[in-house]
Scaffold this active site. Structure first.
Site: not given
Ligand code: PMP
Length: 579
Positions: A132, A209, A212, A235, A377
């Site tokens: 991401h 990270d 998910q 999430k 993203c």
């Molecule tokens: N890493 C991953 C794998 C994500 O899916 C996301 C959110 N889509 C993020 C990081 C960023 O998360 P946040 O916007 O809650 O900071």
């Protein structure tokens, strides 16, 4: 523990039961909401909403600082959430749990408070091709600050990190290895244990990270033995604006805060400078999201039993639902999955041959079905897979088999109803496809008449469903731009699906615009926009009240001011070109 009951589970989410999809009303039938965008954020159960309200109504005060009872009550609830989080991820100490506003901020804390001080010119950072942006951009920033180099771990055809090359890419130059446990597009569980072990073997710091992961799989940071683990509350049925940065205590101790103020200080002096507070407060500058953190404790109470249930009713249900949705998609001939095999969590990404992903997502939205389209993203992943973007269906345990059926039925009818997109650029010799190659655009219609005609078309449309239909019909009227006119100069930046705008000025000072996009929906919207601006003078263009026009057409609520369909970017470009 009572067996997992999906129906009872769903009933706990008020939005799912209360949402009235009035604007998708078609022929008198209301379309219920089908929410398949859970990887972006999940809905919240009543008990989590109630606790956040309760905090504001009953014990709202700032934490840590005051010597009054209300503040103590808030602080106890706030720190209780930290204790629960420590247990939830099995961290060794409560000092290892730092509150942030989300996974993104957690990663930025690591890059700016640690990596920036460690990295030297030529050092390497290994990240995966499917990350991401939140796990790419902070590393790019710190690489630029320090002269470090980013190495990209490739993927196998199934979308997992390809372990064949990790010995080459993670070596003694590598100082940080940062990987998602599960990509937000691919939904595959990465072999992170091997990656963490490899990082350790070369003395690199590992960052996982887990954004998910946390809604689907229990996490044990001590078992993983990673150095850092990050995730976001929103999430996993929790509030927005709350994230967790787990880090091994010794590493957190070594970090220099990159944000100052609030509870992160021990002593501040103009003469002696500032000394920092103990962990975890040292890395938490400013007033935290207290209501969110308190509600997050309730989130953990809610999700923990589901993830730790030895019967695994919750996980089995998610798996069955994933399998069901995947198999149903397989039956649609035009569906192309972006990687091989059924995902491990309910996140399924695909494209539809001959159809732009935005056209499909927006058509589904007109039936109340919320899925995602675009780059998610993860732009580098899109280029890695040689696609512009894709569709993503992401389910949660409150989704039902019936909802999957509704989604599939509509998807099938959309795919068969819409004409597949011809590649007009390759077929530009074909007489049936009009292509604009001439920079000279003839003035053919009165500007006022063009706008009035559009308003007339929309005046009787009652729902987004019917407006959507009109937009798609209008898309056919747009003369396609020749390949030679699709360039960086004509590209409209800020428009999520690519769009191009070409302007010419006539001798009488009026402007003519031609435009194009790969997405039909954008082409339809371009016809609407061009009707407002074409064949007008600079002064007339600047004075067009576009918001009022969109509002008359009933489009306002569908045009997201930030990215959405990028109409604002198109209007801006028209105004700039004619200024
Ligand atoms: N890493 C991953 C794998 C994500 O899916 C996301 C959110 N889509 C993020 C990081 C960023 O998360 P946040 O916007 O809650 O900071």
């Amino acid at each position: 523990m009572t067996p997992f009951d999906p129906q009872l589970f769903r009933q706990q989410f008020p939005l799912l039961n209360n949402y009235e999809n009035i604007d998708t009303e078609s022929k008198g039938d209301k379309n219920p909401l089908v929410y398949f965008d859970n990887a972006a954020t999940t809905q919240k159960p009543q008990q989590v909403i109630d606790i956040a309200n309760h905090y504001y109504q009953v014990f709202n005060a700032n934490v840590h600082r005051a010597s009054h009872q209300l503040s103590s009550q808030a602080t106890i609830a706030f720190e209780n959430a930290r204790n629960l989080t420590q247990k939830f991820i099995n961290a060794k100490s409560v000092k290892e749990v730092i509150w942030t506003k989300g996974s993104t901020e957690s990663i930025n804390v690591i890059t700016q408070s640690l990596a920036r001080n460690i990295l030297k010119q030529g050092d390497e950072i290994a990240i995966c091709a499917s990350e991401h942006h939140a796990n790419i951009v902070p590393w790019q920033i710190v690489a630029k600050q320090t002269g470090a180099i980013i190495k990209v771990l490739p993927l196998s055809s199934s979308g997992h990190i390809d372990l064949k090359v990790i010995d080459k890419l993670i070596n003694n130059k590598t100082k940080f290895v940062a990987c998602a446990q599960i990509s937000n597009v691919l939904g595959k569980i990465n072999p992170i244990q091997t990656v963490i072990n490899k990082a350790k073997s070369v003395g690199a710091i590992s960052i996982i990270d887990g954004a998910q992961t946390v809604a689907h799989v229990a996490v044990d940071v001590q078992a993983l033995d990673c150095d850092f683990y990050v995730f976001s509350a929103h999430k996993m049925y929790g509030p927005t604006g709350v994230g967790v940065l787990y880090g091994k205590q010794a590493l957190l101790e070594s970090m220099q805060p990159y944000q100052g103020g609030g509870e992160m200080i021990k002593n501040v002096s103009f003469e002696q400078g500032t000394s920092y507070n103990e962990l975890p407060f040292k890395l938490e500058a400013g007033t935290p999201n207290i209501a969110g953190v308190v509600a997050f404790a309730e989130t953990l109470e809610f999700i923990w039993p589901l993830l730790s249930d030895i019967d695994q009713g919750y996980s089995r249900y998610e798996k069955k639902l994933t399998q069901y949705c995947y198999q149903a998609l397989v039956t649609i001939e035009q569906v192309e999955f972006i990687v091989d095999g059924v995902p491990d969590i309910p996140v399924i990404a695909f494209t539809i041959n001959g159809h732009h992903n935005h056209d499909i997502a927006i058509a589904l939205d007109s039936y109340g079905i919320a899925i995602r389209s675009g780059h998610h993203c993860a732009m580098p992943l899109m280029s890695y897979l040689h696609i512009d973007g894709c569709l993503r269906v992401s389910l949660a345990a409150y989704n039902t088999f019936t909802e999957v059926d509704i989604f599939i039925t509509h998807l099938k009818s959309i795919v068969s109803e819409f004409e597949p997109e011809e590649n007009h650029l390759e077929n530009s010799h074909d007489e049936t496809i009009a292509v604009n190659t001439s920079p000279e655009v003839k003035v053919t219609s009165e500007p006022k008449a063009a706008m009035d005609r559009i308003i007339e078309l929309f005046v009787n449309t009652k729902s987004w469903d019917s407006r959507h239909r009109e937009i798609m019909l209008l898309s056919r009227e747009l003369l396609r731009l020749d390949k030679t006119l699709r360039s960086d100069v004509t590209l409209i930046s800020g428009c999520e699906s690519k769009a191009w705008l070409y302007a010419t000025r006539s001798n009488d000072g009026t402007y003519s615009f031609t435009a194009d996009s790969d997405a039909k929906i954008i082409r339809g919207l371009l016809v609407i926009v061009l009707a407002a601006f074409n064949h007008k003078s600079s002064q007339q263009i600047q004075s067009v009240n576009i918001n009022q026009y969109f509002s008359t057409l009933g489009l306002m609520q569908h045009l997201s001011p930030s990215r959405g369909n990028g109409l604002i970017a198109i209007v801006d470009k028209i105004k700039t070109l004619s200024a």
